[in-house]
Design an enzyme around this catalytic site. Structure first.
Site, PDB file in Angstrom:
ATOM      1  N   GLU A  41       8.631   1.802   7.305  1.00 27.18           N
ATOM      2  CA  GLU A  41       8.506   1.883   5.857  1.00 27.18           C
ATOM      3  C   GLU A  41       7.098   1.349   5.580  1.00 27.18           C
ATOM      4  OE1 GLU A  41      11.015   0.857   1.849  1.00 27.18           O
ATOM      5  OE2 GLU A  41      10.782  -0.766   3.300  1.00 27.18           O
ATOM      6  N   ASP A  98      11.985  -2.194   7.694  1.00 25.45           N
ATOM      7  CA  ASP A  98      11.865  -2.424   6.259  1.00 25.45           C
ATOM      8  C   ASP A  98      10.551  -3.149   5.956  1.00 25.45           C
ATOM      9  OD1 ASP A  98      13.143  -2.693   3.503  1.00 25.45           O
ATOM     10  OD2 ASP A  98      12.840  -4.804   4.004  1.00 25.45           O
TER      11      ASP A  98
END
Length: 725
Positions: free
Chosen positions: A405, A369
């Protein structure tokens, strides 16, 4: 500077010197060794709690290279404990020691209990933040657990699956939300690791064609106090605190260590079914939030080292780009703090955590993330920085599946296409391009063709392959596929933020009516466009990622940010009465075609020329008139119909012994316009005849035969996939 002494309930409890490694709690029948990194603390206590919550404190008297350590004899497995750290109170210097605050061990392998919001969990006095709080937080805090779980992985030791990227199909799901409403799973297992590993789920995923599940965060996490104050929870889990501990609330076996064994059994069951397990990991920030947040673990042990800070020498100094001045915290995550992966101990913790999940828990990979927040040297994103370099050199991690990401909450953090091998990336440019194309707003066909072919503009220049692009049209964050074709505006009112949260750049369409409708024509149009998006995703070059429930028409009622909705809005609805059952069959068929034909999942880039002398081009783009596209055609902003010819005779990627591999060739027609368009099959030596294998045009049904030179009317907003005979 203020100092004080915590009075132990039993200061006579024996402690042996122990060892400074490994960090955390290491159990043996003789004694449990505790090792805690807190280099600027002046004293460290391990506090043990019995079943009546009576506390016994043990002082760790040894201090080696910043690590406090000691061994406590006679502790049983399952013992609950916490840490109390003594040291200076100088928040402006990043020193927030407060022994009144019980802290979770950063290396805890399991955590038990809930976090109870209230003044006690804050290190500072809420009425006077410059002063430390004297309220004891023990009753409000979860407790770390002493565990040692010996697990039988089977004769082969359950080695990681390591399926080739080009053969992978990722399925993003939430552990709780996926089975919470599943009526065929025993009620006590719904929403748990065991429920996810049930035969009903395994069989469903295998039939669909999934090769890897990507689990939304399962590291132990806690809801922000702001959410708790409104009666909400952090449902998604992007608020981690204990990076070694499986989230206890997802365990049917209890949170006193049972979650560890249950998680391992889930992984083993998935592997036996041939399905990989990938974790969505949140190392970029923690649940402690900004400087005004609670003191739960890292803040009370090494606040200055663990969190990234703004280096300001005087009041007139200019802050770095995107800095949020919050008591010297530097935040590019949007969550109040940013973990300083450039700090040796913070970096060590991240790497130790990753190795633990690979070596001990046997997961196959990770999706990071907001990875750009962790790749910074100083304030700048650095692709040769500490984290990426060390992972790339680590023998346990460099062969795991690594998904970035490739952005964070800042403007300069957007780095799609820039991560080095062996990283692959979430490709939001695929998402945006395909959404625009299928809602009829794309300007021509150039970007669409680039994304269909694997996004060579992003990944070919640094030696990576088409599978470096993880393609998706939806994810947990945003509209579901059904809502993408049912709403033009977000409807997040239940989130309690006046519909101000969530993105406004949805690139969605409602097909004439906002929200759900019984109008059969609109419902049929929505299902057709949704099927177009799904089939395009499954058959594009790259790695497809499907969001759980999209294959059956799951809706979030127009909510594009349900991170705090732990209810039917977010859970997958397994009832057949409202499911788009046609979507299920379309998805399964598209994934089967992909699986069965190497033509549609190639490792090498298309070159637009024959793979062998005299053969067909490996990739050719066909104009609706039946000819190859010209330079002028590529610059036609009104063109929204194109044919994609992919040759399998032979495919460019060689076989395992270097041999040429032959497979079927395909011609896929895409009509993103809102009008029907006649398309003509090219007349050449490549393909003489074929048949429809999947179609969203009800006049071109599966099995329909076609020949070179034939023309047919391609319905507006539809696609047809032809396979050579």
């Amino acid at each position: 500077m203020e100092t004080w002494r915590w009075r132990s309930r039993d200061e006579r409890a024996p402690v042996w010197p122990g060892h400074s490694w490994p960090l955390g709690a290491s159990w043996s029948e003789e004694a449990t060794n505790f090792a805690v990194y807190a280099p600027e603390a002046t004293a460290m206590w391990v506090c043990v709690f019995d079943d009546d919550d009576r506390e016994t404190s043990y002082q760790l008297t040894e201090h080696t290279l910043g690590i406090w350590h000691g061994a406590v004899p006679g502790l049983p497995l399952g013992t609950r404990y916490g840490l109390r750290a003594f040291g200076p109170w100088q928040p402006e210097q990043g020193l927030r020691f407060n022994p009144h605050k019980l802290l979770i061990d950063p290396y805890a392998k399991a955590v038990s209990g809930e976090l109870v919001p209230g003044p006690a969990i804050y290190a500072h006095d809420l009425d006077n933040p410059e002063r430390p709080s004297t309220a004891d937080s023990a009753a409000a805090m979860p407790k770390s657990i002493v565990v040692r779980d010996e697990f039988d992985w089977g004769p082969g030791g359950d080695p990681p699956m390591r399926r080739r990227w080009r053969d992978s199909v990722i399925y993003e799901l939430h552990v709780k939300g996926y089975t919470k409403l599943h009526q065929e799973i025993p009620e006590e297992l719904r929403g748990t690791y065991a429920g996810l590993a049930s035969p009903q789920v395994i069989d469903y995923l295998k039939e669909l064609g999934v090769t890897a599940v990507e689990l939304l965060p399962i590291h132990q996490f806690y809801s922000e106090p702001r959410l708790s104050g409104h009666g909400l929870v952090n449902y998604w889990g992007y608020n981690s605190l204990a990076f070694f501990a499986p989230h206890g609330a997802y365990s049917s076996a209890g949170d006193r260590g049972g979650q560890v064994r249950e998680f391992k059994q889930m992984v083993k069951t998935f592997h036996e079914a041939g399905i990989e397990v990938i974790l969505d990991v949140v190392y970029n920030h923690t649940a402690e939030g900004g400087a005004d947040g609670p003191s739960l673990s890292f803040r009370g042990l090494d606040d200055r080292g663990f969190y990234k800070r703004v280096a300001v020498e005087n009041e007139d100094e200019e802050l770095p780009p995107h800095a949020r001045f919050d008591d010297t915290y530097w935040d590019v995550t949007g969550c109040g703090n940013t973990v300083n992966a450039g700090n040796p101990q913070a970096l060590r913790l991240i790497l130790d955590s990753l190795r633990y999940w690979v070596n001990e828990m046997h997961v196959d990979g990770f999706r990071f993330d907001l990875l750009s927040a962790l790749t910074r040297t100083g304030y700048s994103v650095d692709m040769s920085g500490h984290l990426l370099t060390t992972i790339g050199q680590d023998p346990a991690l460099r062969h795991a599946k690594l998904i970035a990401e490739p952005w964070d909450a800042s403007g300069d953090g957007y780095r799609v296409g820039e991560y080095p091998p062996p990283w692959v990336e979430w490709n939001d440019q695929f998402r945006d391009t395909m959404r625009d194309f299928w809602r009829g707003t794309s300007e021509g066909i150039r970007d669409v063709a680039t994304r269909l072919a694997g996004s060579s503009d992003l990944y070919a220049d640094d030696g990576r392959s088409p599978y470096a692009s993880v393609n998706f049209v939806t994810a947990h964050d945003g509209f579901t596929l059904r809502d993408l074709v049912s709403y033009e505006h977000k409807h997040n009112e239940v989130n309690g933020e006046d519909n101000q949260d969530g993105t406004d750049d949805n690139r969605s369409q409602n097909c004439g009516i906002e929200g759900e409708t019984d109008d059969p024509e609109i419902v049929a149009l929505r299902q057709r466009i949704a099927a177009n998006l799904m089939i395009t995703l499954c058959l594009s070059n790259g790695v497809p990622m499907i969001t759980a429930g999209d294959e059956r028409g799951r809706t979030q009622r127009g909510n594009n940010n349900p991170y705090a909705q732990d209810n039917e809005i977010s859970w997958v609805d397994w009832r057949p009465d409202d499911a788009w059952l046609g979507m299920w069959e379309m998805t399964r068929t598209a994934l089967r075609i992909r699986r069965d034909h190497a033509t549609l999942r190639q490792r090498h880039w298309f070159e637009g020329r024959p793979a062998i002398t005299g053969g067909p081009k490996d990739l050719a783009w066909i104009h609706p008139d039946g000819r190859e596209m010209t330079a002028e055609d590529w610059h036609d902003p009104a063109l929204r119909v194109i044919g994609m010819f992919v040759s399998g005779d032979p495919i460019r990627s060689p076989g395992p012994r270097g041999e040429q591999m032959r497979d079927a060739s395909f011609l896929i027609w895409f009509n993103g316009a809102d009008v029907d368009r006649e398309v003509r099959l090219p007349v050449n030596a490549w393909v003489q005849a074929g048949h429809v294998v999947i179609s969203t045009d009800d006049k071109m049904r599966t099995g329909t035969s076609v020949r070179a030179g034939d023309a047919f009317l391609l319905r507006a907003r539809s696609l047809v996939v032809l396979q050579e005979d």
